[in-house]
Design a protein around this motif. Sequence first.
Motif, mmCIF file in Angstrom:
data_model
loop_
_atom_site.group_PDB
_atom_site.id
_atom_site.type_symbol
_atom_site.label_atom_id
_atom_site.label_comp_id
_atom_site.label_asym_id
_atom_site.label_seq_id
_atom_site.Cartn_x
_atom_site.Cartn_y
_atom_site.Cartn_z
ATOM 1 N N ILE A 82 -11.756 29.791 -3.813
ATOM 2 C CA ILE A 82 -12.042 28.360 -3.677
ATOM 3 C C ILE A 82 -13.550 28.104 -3.642
ATOM 4 O O ILE A 82 -14.051 27.193 -4.286
ATOM 5 N N TRP A 109 -13.042 19.660 -3.720
ATOM 6 C CA TRP A 109 -12.292 20.599 -4.567
ATOM 7 C C TRP A 109 -10.903 20.865 -3.983
ATOM 8 O O TRP A 109 -9.922 20.975 -4.704
ATOM 9 N N ARG A 143 -7.193 20.233 -5.631
ATOM 10 C CA ARG A 143 -6.139 21.261 -5.665
ATOM 11 C C ARG A 143 -4.844 20.702 -5.086
ATOM 12 O O ARG A 143 -3.759 20.936 -5.605
ATOM 13 N N TYR A 171 -4.139 25.553 -1.312
ATOM 14 C CA TYR A 171 -3.685 25.943 -2.658
ATOM 15 C C TYR A 171 -4.703 26.768 -3.436
ATOM 16 O O TYR A 171 -5.068 26.416 -4.558
ATOM 17 N N ILE A 227 -4.332 26.453 -11.238
ATOM 18 C CA ILE A 227 -4.687 25.376 -10.294
ATOM 19 C C ILE A 227 -6.158 25.547 -9.919
ATOM 20 O O ILE A 227 -6.548 26.550 -9.359
ATOM 21 N N TYR A 228 -6.968 24.591 -10.322
ATOM 22 C CA TYR A 228 -8.391 24.575 -9.977
ATOM 23 C C TYR A 228 -8.918 23.171 -10.253
ATOM 24 O O TYR A 228 -8.336 22.438 -11.058
#
Length: 368
Positions: free
Chosen positions: A188, A251, A255, A287, A347-348
């Motif tokens: 992350i 961020w 997510r 996530y 997922i980003y």
Amino acid sequence: MIYKVPFVNFPEHYKRIKDEIDFAIKEVLLGGDYILRKHLKEFEENFAKFLGVKYAIGVGSGTDALYLSLKAAGINQGDEVITVAHTFVATIASIIHCGAKPILVDIGEDYNMDVEKVEEVITNKTKAIIPVHLNGRLCDMKRLMEIASKYNLIIIEDAAQALGASLDGVKAGTFGLTGCFSFYPAKILGGLGDGGMVVTNNKDVAEKILLLRDHGQKREIGEILCYGFNSRLDNLQAAVLNVKLKYVPKWIERRREIAKLYHQALSNITKLKLPPPPMNGRFYDVYQNYVIRAKRRDELVKHLMREGIEVLISWPKPLHKHEALGLSNFHLPMTEQISKEVVSLPIYPELSNNDVNFVIQAIQTFYK
Ligand SMILES: *Cc1c(COP(=O)(O)O)cnc(C)c1O
């Protein structure tokens, strides 16, 4: 192969904050600030503030964060440390490198340590437990802390996948004696290479890790106080990570939005088991990964790859099934079952809603 939807997109990630990153790098290079300089100190302070802890110590990697934590906690030859097999190999390697013995327990439906299985493996050699907060969701730390305090065991949290996640408002990495984070690029908060962080509220442990990461040297007094290692977070990495840290909440929100889109569109497919959707309940999930359990998993993976969607299986072969690791005495049915079913979807934050819909449609087509 060029994917329509890659599993990560580092160039796009960089482009969105390019000016700030470039400025930070230039400042470091023009100042000649490479090792243990002000950018590291600044980043450590901001990271500690972000988690609400007293100390944050930048180290060479998430793996080193775990290893140095165990060392600082006095884990030694003959000690037993309880953890899981459904994790990245580094969690277990850190125990082995201390000369200690990993004791593996099975996981639950949340992919995390089944804490109700912990008490039955505690012996008089047990010294510590390493819970892993996998995929950005906390392990049941409330129950685990009770067990740890009942048996006087040390908790070292592997929070490499859970920066910013919380349970009952308490953040991952702040329950245990130390919390360990990774700045591996796909995490992350990812660096331009390897890096890690140990956080703690314990002054003695913080001081020990400061020594261990820098050859045992206490530079202020010109003394070497123990044999240490070379595991300092590079000042250049720290400068870049410091720029990125302020974007982490945003961020994480993105997510969670993507997780919600996946959940809304896929939850009616009976052949899939999804992670819990983002909720405002006890768990705040970040996530790091969006892991689903799928019937006909291997066919689904082939289908998605053919459609230009890059997915990942973490991990197709459980760690205790790798012969060279010497862990074959453990019997972990859920870990083994899950390894046959899991697949991680992209997922980003840089993923667009169109990208997400493209993935969703490809999955819907497969199960139609
Ligand atoms: C990434 C990761 C690590 C290791 O971190 P590195 O920085 O790559 O050494 C350890 N445990 C878990 C669960 C991870 O995801």
